[in-house]
Design an enzyme around this catalytic site. Structure first.
Site, mmCIF file in Angstrom:
data_model
loop_
_atom_site.group_PDB
_atom_site.id
_atom_site.type_symbol
_atom_site.label_atom_id
_atom_site.label_comp_id
_atom_site.label_asym_id
_atom_site.label_seq_id
_atom_site.Cartn_x
_atom_site.Cartn_y
_atom_site.Cartn_z
ATOM 1 N N ASP A 123 -1.305 0.086 6.351
ATOM 2 C CA ASP A 123 -1.266 0.160 7.418
ATOM 3 C C ASP A 123 -3.282 -0.041 7.711
ATOM 4 O O ASP A 123 -3.731 0.495 8.816
ATOM 5 C CB ASP A 123 -1.525 1.602 7.585
ATOM 6 C CG ASP A 123 -2.345 2.956 6.676
ATOM 7 O OD1 ASP A 123 -2.917 2.790 6.895
ATOM 8 O OD2 ASP A 123 -2.446 2.130 5.341
ATOM 9 N N ASP A 167 0.513 -1.792 0.118
ATOM 10 C CA ASP A 167 0.250 0.278 0.111
ATOM 11 C C ASP A 167 1.207 1.386 -0.028
ATOM 12 O O ASP A 167 1.798 1.176 0.038
ATOM 13 C CB ASP A 167 -1.134 0.241 1.507
ATOM 14 C CG ASP A 167 -1.740 1.478 1.741
ATOM 15 O OD1 ASP A 167 -2.822 1.540 0.357
ATOM 16 O OD2 ASP A 167 -1.582 1.916 2.677
ATOM 17 N N ASP A 213 0.029 5.129 0.997
ATOM 18 C CA ASP A 213 -0.445 6.261 1.498
ATOM 19 C C ASP A 213 -0.350 5.539 3.606
ATOM 20 O O ASP A 213 -1.327 4.517 3.793
ATOM 21 C CB ASP A 213 -1.783 7.029 1.727
ATOM 22 C CG ASP A 213 -1.674 7.902 -0.253
ATOM 23 O OD1 ASP A 213 -0.530 7.667 0.386
ATOM 24 O OD2 ASP A 213 -2.723 7.171 0.053
#
Length: 225
Positions: A184, A8, A10
């Site tokens: 995250d 991922d 961001d």
């Protein structure tokens, strides 16, 4: 047998949300109505954090904003955005993690819910040539029309985008010796459950709790909040 490592973007490889920060940047430089855009951008960001975001509604908003500008103007603004916002938050720990997988000859790719216009230069700056992202429709001159091509690349959509990307290369996830995915957010649980080695990376509270329950490793690339 080669391995694959998926990331991922961001809050995983960078400690900010590039999509949200792009919107804030547009407000700062006066490219959009600051009050109205900031209000809608903040609302969508809060929905994303809560896991309640309608990805199609958000992408229509984000891509519709991009469609207001000719491509040359967008590219000029993005270069400024990279210099002012992104370059200062490219952290050594993220580069080191990517390099570890690249040095092992893993197939390394970023898969993000943010659109390709915003994220392609960031992936390039991180040294990652393969990117799966929300795809804006382009007209014959390369201008963004405001429409989304295909499905959003968020939630279960990341699994679809990965499968489509692998299909284009005549590959399957099972062809790899191992598959890592670093993320995250609890929004990425569908893809985290899909790989052999899920890694909760700078995880938010919901993903941290899920990772603890599932016995997944938790990795903090940046200062733990």
């Amino acid at each position: 047998m080669r391995n694959i490592a998926l990331f991922d973007l961001d809050h995983t490889l960078i400690p900010i949300d590039s999509d949200y920060e792009w919107g804030q940047f547009l407000c700062r430089i006066g490219a959009v109505d600051a009050d109205e855009f900031a209000r809608r951008n903040a609302d969508f960001f809060a929905q994303y954090q809560a896991g309640t975001l309608d990805p199609v509604e958000y992408l229509e908003f984000a891509l519709g904003t991009l469609a207001q500008f000719p491509r040359a103007k967008l590219d000029d603004m993005h270069a400024q955005f990279m210099h002012e916002v992104i370059q200062p938050v490219l952290m050594p720990a993220a580069h080191e993690l990517l390099k570890k997988h690249q040095d092992q000859d893993d197939l390394v790719a970023i898969i993000t819910a943010t659109n390709r216009f915003v994220t392609a230069p960031i992936a390039k700056a991180l040294g990652v040539p393969h990117l799966m992202a929300a795809e804006p429709e382009l007209d014959q001159h390369g201008n963004i029309t405001g429409k989304l091509l295909g499905v959003p690349s968020s939630g279960a959509g990341k699994v679809i985008h990965l499968q489509n990307w692998l299909d284009q290369q005549e590959l399957q996830l099972s062809h790899f010796g191992s598959s890592h995915f670093y993320s995250d957010s609890q929004n990425d649980i569908p893809l985290l459950e899909h790989v052999t080695h899920p890694v909760a990376t700078n995880p938010n509270a919901k993903l941290s709790a899920h990772a603890l329950a599932r016995g997944w490793p938790q990795l903090y690339l940046f200062d733990k909040q």
